[in-house]
Design an enzyme around this catalytic site. Structure first.
Site, mmCIF file in Angstrom:
data_model
loop_
_atom_site.group_PDB
_atom_site.id
_atom_site.type_symbol
_atom_site.label_atom_id
_atom_site.label_comp_id
_atom_site.label_asym_id
_atom_site.label_seq_id
_atom_site.Cartn_x
_atom_site.Cartn_y
_atom_site.Cartn_z
ATOM 1 N N ASP A 1 0.837 -1.196 0.000
ATOM 2 C CA ASP A 1 0.000 0.000 0.000
ATOM 3 C C ASP A 1 0.878 1.254 0.000
ATOM 4 O O ASP A 1 1.915 1.307 0.666
ATOM 5 C CB ASP A 1 -0.885 -0.024 1.248
ATOM 6 N N GLU B 1 1.431 -0.552 -5.055
ATOM 7 C CA GLU B 1 0.479 0.495 -5.407
ATOM 8 C C GLU B 1 1.307 1.761 -5.610
ATOM 9 O O GLU B 1 1.643 2.455 -4.662
ATOM 10 C CB GLU B 1 -0.544 0.700 -4.292
#
Length: 521
Positions: free
Chosen positions: A201, A261
């Site tokens: 993330d 990401e």
């Protein structure tokens, strides 16, 4: 050797844990629920599943505010449930990828609680990004939170802490060696439990420019931004790659991988994360952000392949996710053609070289749930913008499995789901579509089966083909030809070959909003 890496052309299915399947009737998805649906995923034809965070968390941001990175939140199950899920996943020949959240913790994490109880300048505060304020009562600088408002929150002793997202998600200080060691140990913790990879993330956001200069006119995600995509992050991922590689010959077998990401300004910037000793993959969000346009799709694909080829990187395609409006809804221009275009986009994406990430429910043709009642919304974006932005709850509504009424088999004994489900979803359940050869679920199963059958015989190189219409595109990968028509008029199909699949009936020409694939020889 490169092609043998399972992740290079895998189809990965994103499971939003809270919304996939509930086993105990409390209305929230859990690990036991996921385990019960593994045969469904195997039959669908995917190669791996990616789990969003299931760690201990107050769920201020759907689990991306982690309070304990080494344990399962009780609402999702136990470590024993996770271990059983790993065993069953591998027994079905699937891989398991889990989320890791290194940019920030929960404000309930033991480290942050210790920081709040400590004095300014203490070692506990050095794990985070505490700073003195600006003039008067102003925060240290002008950086904004991605969820609205300032990226700074003041604590009682007058210092401020940085949070690129919600105030309940304080950013870690990645210049602190203790932080780096901690996350290396967290990686090993889950690798020892048998996971095959990690989705990282906010992968580009770990380091901030140490002067904490005002942002000014620079974009928040820009490589030149003082709050994002600093070059120091690459050293972290080189260290992580060594850890992953050290597990790649241990049970359960196969390479361990990491997908980032990564938001960047250009495909060249994205490629920096994909050098052979860094991340294995990074999401290509340009395809997800592209409008329904042949020229836009071709530009995205060409740019990605141009930068990936020199470093032998595998492209990674995605149309929908837990952070984006479902692509069926994005592609609908008010004429009800979103589903037809979504089928065509799937066929186009799966014909491309590289890996593909599917988001739960797209195989059912689910639309974005726009009309959620305000009282049901839980996304911090909704709250921090005062309702000016709807947030992401609409794509996170639980999956309908069976029946005609809420909770559609998602939760046993009629348990109320954590987000309300539309009353019109009875025809979209897995049960309703499973026996219908004309359903979206049937189309996904067929398309994924054909991809699996063809994948090992197709080159990774792609050749664009000329068409008479600028509103359509076509490409060839060895014997496979794919054509996508984004225009409003039909397009003549190239002559010859064996038709494999079309996203809508063919009548000599390729109809608008349709895609087709066939073998040219």
């Amino acid at each position: 050797m490169m092609r043998s890496s399972w992740w290079r052309d895998a189809v990965v299915y994103e499971v939003y844990v809270r919304s996939f399947a509930n086993s105990d009737g409390d209305g929230e998805g859990d690990l036991a629920g996921i385990r019960s649906k593994l045969p469904y995923l195997r039959e669908l034809g995917v190669d791996a599943l990616w789990l969003t965070p299931f760690y201990r968390s107050p769920l201020a941001d759907g689990g991306y505010d982690v309070a304990d990175y080494r344990d399962v939140d009780p609402r999702f199950g136990t470590l024993a449930d996770f271990d059983e899920l790993v065993v069953d996943t591998h027994a079905l020949g699937l891989k398991l990828i889990v989320d890791i959240v290194p940019n920030h913790t929960s404000d309930q994490h033991a480290w942050f609680q210790e920081a709040l109880a400590s004095a300014p300048g203490s070692p506990a505060r050095e794990r985070y990004l505490f700073r003195s304020g600006g003039s008067g009562s102003a925060p240290p600088n002008d950086w904004p939170s991605a969820f609205g408002g300032s990226a700074w929150t003041q604590v009682p002793d007058g210092e401020w802490f940085l949070h690129l997202y919600a105030a309940e998600q304080p950013d870690l200080n990645w210049r602190n060696p203790e932080v780096r060691r901690e996350f290396e140990d967290i990686l090993r913790c889950w690798l020892d439990r048998g996971v095959d990879g990690f989705r990282i993330d906010v992968a580009a956001g770990l380091f901030k420019e140490p002067s904490f200069a005002d942002l000014g006119d620079l974009g928040r995600h820009s490589v030149g931004s003082p709050m994002y995509s600093r070059p120091e992050v690459h050293e972290v991922y080189r260290d992580w790659r060594r850890i992953l590689d050290s597990y790649s010959h241990q049970p359960p077998g196969g390479e361990r991988m990491a997908v980032g990401e990564v938001w960047t300004d250009s495909p060249e910037d994205l490629a920096l994360f994909l050098r052979p000793n860094e991340l294995h993959q990074a999401f290509n969000f340009a395809l997800q952000l592209a409008p329904w346009s042949a020229s836009a799709f071709r530009t995205v694909v060409s740019d990605c392949l141009r930068t990936a080829e020199p470093i032998q990187a595998a492209p990674t395609w995605v149309l929908s996710s837990h952070d984006a409006i479902r692509h069926r809804t994005r592609y609908d221009d008010g004429t009800g053609n979103g589903l037809r275009r979504a089928w065509a986009a799937l066929l186009f994406m799966l014909a491309l070289p590289g890996s593909a990430y599917l988001y739960q429910g797209e195989e059912l043709g689910l639309e974005e749930v726009i009309d959620l009642p305000d009282s049901a919304r839980q996304d911090p974006i909704w709250f921090r913008t005062g309702g000016a932005e709807r947030g992401r709850d609409g794509c996170r509504v639980p999956i309908p499995w069976s029946g005609s009424y809420e909770p559609y088999g998602f939760s046993p004994d009629g348990g109320k789901p954590w987000l309300p489900m539309p009353g019109t979803w009875g025809s979209l359940t897995v049960e309703a579509q499973a026996g219908d050869p004309a359903s979206t679920l049937a189309f996904y199963r067929l398309t994924l089966r054909l991809r699996r059958e063809l994948q090992n015989s197709l080159p990774e190189a792609l050749e664009w083909l000329d068409l008479p219409s600028t509103e359509a595109l076509a490409f060839r990968r060895g014997p496979l030809v794919c054509v996508l028509n984004c225009g409003d008029a039909s397009v003549p199909l190239p002559a010859g070959g064996k038709l494999l699949l079309a996203s809508a009936p063919l009548d000599g020409d390729l109809l608008p909003g349709n895609a087709a694939a066939w073998l040219s020889r």
